[in-house]
Scaffold this active site. Structure first.
Site, PDB file in Angstrom:
ATOM      1  CB  SER A  62      10.079  -2.803  -2.949  1.00 19.69           C
ATOM      2  OG  SER A  62       9.128  -4.902  -3.037  1.00 19.69           O
ATOM      3  CE  LYS A  65      10.532  -5.765   1.493  1.00 21.41           C
ATOM      4  NZ  LYS A  65      10.684  -5.469  -0.525  1.00 21.41           N
ATOM      5  CB  SER A 122      14.342  -5.460  -1.889  1.00 22.62           C
ATOM      6  OG  SER A 122      12.383  -4.817  -2.232  1.00 22.62           O
TER       7      SER A 122
END
Length: 391
Positions: A62, A65, A122
């Site tokens: 993640s 991102k 997230s």
């Protein structure tokens, strides 16, 4: 403004200039022991203070991102997206698994709340919803992500999605993640999201949703206000974190840690090292006017040139006084039209004659080509001023 191939190459060099400030024998080798890869940089100069296998290609999970948020912040700053815009959730975005804020197909949420969902919780669903809103489709947004990586000179990164969910050929490095973090941190607004430990979505409804930051260091380490955690079975535990004390901001990245506890401990050791050994001297804030230049055939006679980011000098604590100088080299043959935010030159910082940082400088306003009448008035005005001078 037309950008030549030579100028584009120069800008890539500027954007990726990352001096190594400390040699390996100055740094204890046991700062990062169990993570697969790590890096520590000072944000303003990009100086590398520590690294371990920082060019090793690994799944970023993640932390992907971070690039997603870079493109969101670009869209917000350009006015393409406003924080109070309502973003509609497609069926595809709502179908995302993993970390999510449980958006329903057809649900509308402001870009402000979507950004909270991405930065704090997230949210994979919020990431895809924003990607579709900005680019029209997830596929087009991923192309924007890869184009941005190339523009930044990041050669060891390839994105397949905006979320970091496991996918073939989706990879990055701790070095490249640090450069993305450095780019994201140009936008002061971002830490108002990534620096929150908790918040709420749908607060005035019966579907109130509590957000808790996946980056626990935001609460437990002084000065931490971002940026992004990551975990998959393949990637293990990852974290790109930033902390600021006084005027000094540093970025630490660890990838492939065996546990969240070890990940946080190794980032903490990197921060402890940075703040105990270094300090910075801020020279300019972002958007500081550093020069005014004449534009011969523009609808404005002069152009204000501004910094593209905060500019600082990094110093070892206890070091002797050093001579700091700055200089600006404008691009040759600037031609109108020039758009606000176009790169028009390079600012160079030297310490005792040695280059320590370079940074693009930008036009602070848009300048179109002058009309015949504007040029005539300017010529007459200059002639009159010269005539007054010889009396």
């Amino acid at each position: 403004m037309k950008v030549s191939a030579a100028l584009l190459a120069m800008l890539l060099v500027v954007a990726t200039f990352v001096p190594t400030f400390a040699s390996a024998n100055e740094i204890k080798s046991d700062i990062v022991e169990e993570s697969s890869s790590a890096i520590l940089i000072e944000r303003d100069t990009g100086a590398v203070l520590y690294e371990k296998d920082s060019d090793k290609k690994l799944p970023p999970a993640s932390m992907t991102k971070i690039m997603t948020m870079v493109l969101i912040m670009e869209a917000i700053e350009s006015g393409k997206v406003k924080l109070d815009d309502k973003i509609r959730t497609s069926e595809y975005a709502a179908s995302m698994g993993g970390s999510q804020i449980f958006l329903e197909a057809g649900e509308e949420m402001t870009a402000d709340d979507m950004l909270k969902g991405i930065a704090i919780a997230s949210g994979n669903d919020a990431s895809v919803a924003m990607a579709e809103a900005i680019a029209g489709s997830e596929k087009a947004f991923v192309q924007m992500m890869n184009d941005k990586a190339k523009e930044m000179g990041l050669k060891d990164t390839n994105f397949v999605n905006p979320t970091g969910l496991p996918a073939k050929d989706h990879y990055s490095t701790s070095h490249d993640m640090a450069m993305m973090a450095r780019e994201l941190l140009k936008y002061d607004l971002i830490t108002k999201y990534t620096g929150k430990y908790e918040d709420y979505l749908r607060e005035d409804t019966d579907k109130k949703f509590w957000l808790v930051n996946t980056n626990k260091l935001v609460k437990f380490y002084q000065g931490v206000d971002g940026l992004k955690t990551g975990f998959t079975n393949e990637a293990k535990y990852c974290l790109t974190a930033t902390a600021k004390r006084d005027d000094m901001r540093v970025v630490a990245v660890v990838m492939g840690a065996p546990s969240p506890k070890k990940r946080n401990a190794e980032v903490t050791k990197l921060f402890d090292y940075a703040f105990s050994q270094y300090t910075t001297n801020k020279l300019f804030d972002r958007n500081h006017v550093v020069k005014e230049v004449e534009i011969n055939k523009g609808d404005r006679a002069t152009m204000e040139v501004v910094t593209s980011e905060q500019v600082s000098v990094l110093m070892k604590k206890g070091s002797k006084d050093e001579k700091i100088t700055t200089s600006i080299k404008m691009n040759e043959n600037l031609q109108t039209p020039i758009k606000e935010g176009d790169p028009v030159g390079v600012l160079t910082v030297k310490v005792d004659g040695k280059v320590t940082a370079t940074s693009p400088v930008l036009s602070s306003q848009s300048i179109d080509q002058a009309s015949w009448w504007q040029l005539m008035k300017r010529t007459v005005g200059q002639f009159a001023k010269a005539s007054d001078g010889v009396k």
